[in-house]
Design a protein around this motif. Structure first.
Motif, PDB file in Angstrom:
ATOM      1  N   PRO A  84       0.809  -1.214   0.000  1.00  0.00           N
ATOM      2  CA  PRO A  84       0.000   0.000   0.000  1.00  0.00           C
ATOM      3  C   PRO A  84       0.845   1.268   0.000  1.00  0.00           C
ATOM      4  N   ALA A  85       2.117   1.137   0.363  1.00  0.00           N
ATOM      5  CA  ALA A  85       3.024   2.283   0.434  1.00  0.00           C
ATOM      6  C   ALA A  85       4.450   1.757   0.405  1.00  0.00           C
ATOM      7  N   PRO A  86       5.431   2.597   0.043  1.00  0.00           N
ATOM      8  CA  PRO A  86       6.821   2.140   0.066  1.00  0.00           C
ATOM      9  C   PRO A  86       7.225   1.659   1.456  1.00  0.00           C
ATOM     10  N   MET A  87       7.963   0.568   1.514  1.00  0.00           N
ATOM     11  CA  MET A  87       8.445   0.057   2.792  1.00  0.00           C
ATOM     12  C   MET A  87       9.695  -0.772   2.569  1.00  0.00           C
ATOM     13  N   GLU A  88      10.438  -0.979   3.641  1.00  0.00           N
ATOM     14  CA  GLU A  88      11.653  -1.782   3.574  1.00  0.00           C
ATOM     15  C   GLU A  88      11.303  -3.235   3.244  1.00  0.00           C
ATOM     16  N   LEU A  89      12.210  -3.896   2.518  1.00  0.00           N
ATOM     17  CA  LEU A  89      11.970  -5.281   2.127  1.00  0.00           C
ATOM     18  C   LEU A  89      11.740  -6.166   3.347  1.00  0.00           C
ATOM     19  N   ALA A  90      12.535  -5.976   4.385  1.00  0.00           N
ATOM     20  CA  ALA A  90      12.401  -6.806   5.584  1.00  0.00           C
ATOM     21  C   ALA A  90      11.006  -6.696   6.183  1.00  0.00           C
ATOM     22  N   GLU A  91      10.460  -5.484   6.198  1.00  0.00           N
ATOM     23  CA  GLU A  91       9.115  -5.285   6.731  1.00  0.00           C
ATOM     24  C   GLU A  91       8.076  -5.950   5.837  1.00  0.00           C
ATOM     25  N   ALA A  92       8.249  -5.811   4.517  1.00  0.00           N
ATOM     26  CA  ALA A  92       7.302  -6.414   3.580  1.00  0.00           C
ATOM     27  C   ALA A  92       7.284  -7.940   3.717  1.00  0.00           C
ATOM     28  N   LEU A  93       8.458  -8.544   3.881  1.00  0.00           N
ATOM     29  CA  LEU A  93       8.528  -9.992   4.055  1.00  0.00           C
ATOM     30  C   LEU A  93       7.847 -10.419   5.345  1.00  0.00           C
ATOM     31  N   LEU A  94       8.044  -9.636   6.396  1.00  0.00           N
ATOM     32  CA  LEU A  94       7.464  -9.963   7.693  1.00  0.00           C
ATOM     33  C   LEU A  94       5.945  -9.843   7.681  1.00  0.00           C
ATOM     34  N   ARG A  95       5.442  -8.872   6.944  1.00  0.00           N
ATOM     35  CA  ARG A  95       4.000  -8.599   6.930  1.00  0.00           C
ATOM     36  C   ARG A  95       3.307  -9.152   5.691  1.00  0.00           C
ATOM     37  N   ALA A  96       3.944 -10.063   4.989  1.00  0.00           N
ATOM     38  CA  ALA A  96       3.439 -10.502   3.686  1.00  0.00           C
ATOM     39  C   ALA A  96       2.016 -11.035   3.756  1.00  0.00           C
ATOM     40  N   SER A  97       1.707 -11.834   4.756  1.00  0.00           N
ATOM     41  CA  SER A  97       0.365 -12.404   4.850  1.00  0.00           C
ATOM     42  C   SER A  97      -0.684 -11.312   5.020  1.00  0.00           C
ATOM     43  N   GLU A  98      -0.425 -10.396   5.921  1.00  0.00           N
ATOM     44  CA  GLU A  98      -1.339  -9.269   6.148  1.00  0.00           C
ATOM     45  C   GLU A  98      -1.496  -8.420   4.891  1.00  0.00           C
ATOM     46  N   LEU A  99      -0.389  -8.116   4.235  1.00  0.00           N
ATOM     47  CA  LEU A  99      -0.427  -7.286   3.032  1.00  0.00           C
ATOM     48  C   LEU A  99      -1.197  -7.967   1.907  1.00  0.00           C
ATOM     49  N   LEU A 100      -1.022  -9.279   1.774  1.00  0.00           N
ATOM     50  CA  LEU A 100      -1.707 -10.012   0.715  1.00  0.00           C
ATOM     51  C   LEU A 100      -3.213 -10.064   0.969  1.00  0.00           C
ATOM     52  N   THR A 101      -3.594 -10.248   2.218  1.00  0.00           N
ATOM     53  CA  THR A 101      -5.026 -10.247   2.558  1.00  0.00           C
ATOM     54  C   THR A 101      -5.652  -8.893   2.260  1.00  0.00           C
ATOM     55  N   ASP A 102      -4.999  -7.822   2.708  1.00  0.00           N
ATOM     56  CA  ASP A 102      -5.544  -6.469   2.489  1.00  0.00           C
ATOM     57  C   ASP A 102      -5.623  -6.145   0.996  1.00  0.00           C
ATOM     58  N   ALA A 103      -4.589  -6.543   0.226  1.00  0.00           N
ATOM     59  CA  ALA A 103      -4.590  -6.262  -1.206  1.00  0.00           C
ATOM     60  C   ALA A 103      -5.702  -7.029  -1.916  1.00  0.00           C
ATOM     61  N   THR A 104      -5.943  -8.257  -1.476  1.00  0.00           N
ATOM     62  CA  THR A 104      -7.041  -9.035  -2.054  1.00  0.00           C
ATOM     63  C   THR A 104      -8.375  -8.335  -1.817  1.00  0.00           C
TER      64      THR A 104
END
Length: 397
Positions: A348-368
């Motif tokens: 949803p916004a620029p973020m560090e790769l480490a954070e994106a990997l850690l939050r991948a499940s949450e981010l994928l659910t929200d994007a869906t």
């Protein structure tokens, strides 16, 4: 009305398994379509999760065995015995995958596929008649040299000394002595599920295309490319079955060239989806869908070259089904993948790769959820809006 949604994602490397990605997408769909029937089909491409997925799909089981990891340490690896009782699945990523290589040791010229050969030997011990080797998510680039060493081949330099592990050492390869190879290999069918676009040598060779992703510097890429050229020459001369093109044959570059090493032993290199997806009855499930949602870590110009979203879209279009693709990153060519009707990035916004990997499940659910709400909104809009008066709207140029 969207009453049946097929969720068919790949895993997100070093972040989500295919199963976890499917669950995350399903959670997002349920926020928007709580009454929809969801059919989750986590897909494997020969990489991480392949053995477990195929064992589950066929009523088989997982066998855990110690084996040599990619940097030479002993690890707990595994292979699958499928429900038919005759087939073993050796997932190379389970013993030589990139996720098993510590960040500070990522040098594809030094890692080994020795453990893959050990898993094949363990599968032979189980008495199967067929061994399917899944290629993908590798942390190696030794051309399968380590696997052949584990199976009994001796790789010798010009002084008759055996070479140590690693693709880089293949520059010193002078001769291969195959007399000690495990004789049971002649009694089994050896199949390799791989990406046919990957070749061992040349400008599109595995060292140049994937070496940097595995930690190789530009200098190491060139060194490794030369080493694999020598490997192909000696392997063809001393071991390979007749008329085998180890340099440019389809799939020879799979998993850092493991495809070439196994092809030299007579293995059949097959397009991975032709081998793997039949176990999951994917086509029949797509045919019944109102919407197909697929996903992978990246969607770009490489996606049509044997990646899961492209294969799902191709098959879905055989039945006229709409396809939504979700991805961690949208690169060049993301909007041009054949069969994909819409794509959506999960950040949803620029973020560090480490954070994106850690939050991948949450981010994928929200994007869906975001993507599905747009689809539902679009379905509610009128098919066309009337234009007042008699003047026709002008074209925008």
């Amino acid at each position: 009305m969207l009453t049946r949604v097929v969720v068919a994602p790949s895993g997100f490397k070093e972040s989500l398994s295919a199963e976890a990605a499917a669950d995350a997408i399903a959670a997002g769909v349920r926020r928007v379509l709580p009454d929809a029937e969801l059919d989750l089909v986590p897909l494997v491409d020969g990489g991480e999760g392949t053995a477990v997925a195929l064992a589950a799909a066929t009523g088989g089981r997982i066998v855990t065995v110690p084996a040599t990891g990619p940097v030479g340490e002993t690890i707990a690896a595994h292979f699958a015995l499928l429900g038919d009782g005759d087939t073993a699945v050796v997932e190379m990523a389970a013993v030589a995958g990139l996720s098993l290589v510590p960040g500070d040791l990522r040098d594809p010229g030094a890692t080994t596929t020795y453990g893959v050969g050990e898993l094949i030997r363990s599968a032979l011990d189980s008495g199967v008649r067929r061994i399917l080797v899944g290629c993908g998510d590798s942390g190696t680039s030794d051309g399968g040299a380590g696997a052949l060493q584990a199976l009994g081949a001796r790789l010798l330099d010009e002084n008759g000394q055996e070479l140590p592990y690693g693709g880089r050492k293949l520059t010193r390869l002078h001769r291969i002595d195959p007399t000690g190879m495990d004789r049971r290999l002649a009694d089994v069918e050896l199949l390799v599920a791989c990406n046919p676009y990957n070749v061992l040598c040349g400008e599109r060779g595995v060292a140049r295309v994937f070496g940097p992703q595995k930690g190789a510097t530009p200098e190491q890429v060139e060194e490794l490319s030369a080493a694999l050229e020598n490997w192909a020459f000696v392997l063809t001369r001393d071991v390979a079955v007749p008329d085998t093109n180890l340099r440019y044959g389809p799939g020879t570059g799979a998993s850092g060239g493991l495809g070439a090493g196994l092809a030299a032993l007579g293995a059949r290199l097959l397009p991975r989806f032709d081998v793997l997806l039949d176990h999951l009855d994917l086509d029949a499930r797509l045919a019944r869908a109102d919407l197909v949602v697929t996903a992978e870590g990246a969607l770009d110009h490489q996606t049509p070259r044997g990646k899961v979203p492209a294969e799902v879209a191709r098959r879905a279009k055989l039945y006229g089904r709409p396809v939504l693709a979700l991805a961690g990153t949208l690169g060049e060519g993301a909007h041009e993948v054949p069969g994909v009707d819409a794509c959506h990035g999960i950040l949803p916004a620029p973020m560090e790769l480490a954070e994106a990997l850690l939050r991948a499940s949450e981010l994928l659910t929200d994007a869906t959820e975001r993507a599905l709400r747009m689809i539902v909104l679009g379905a509610r809009l009128p098919a066309h809006a009337e234009v007042s008066g008699t003047q026709r709207p002008s074209s925008v140029r």
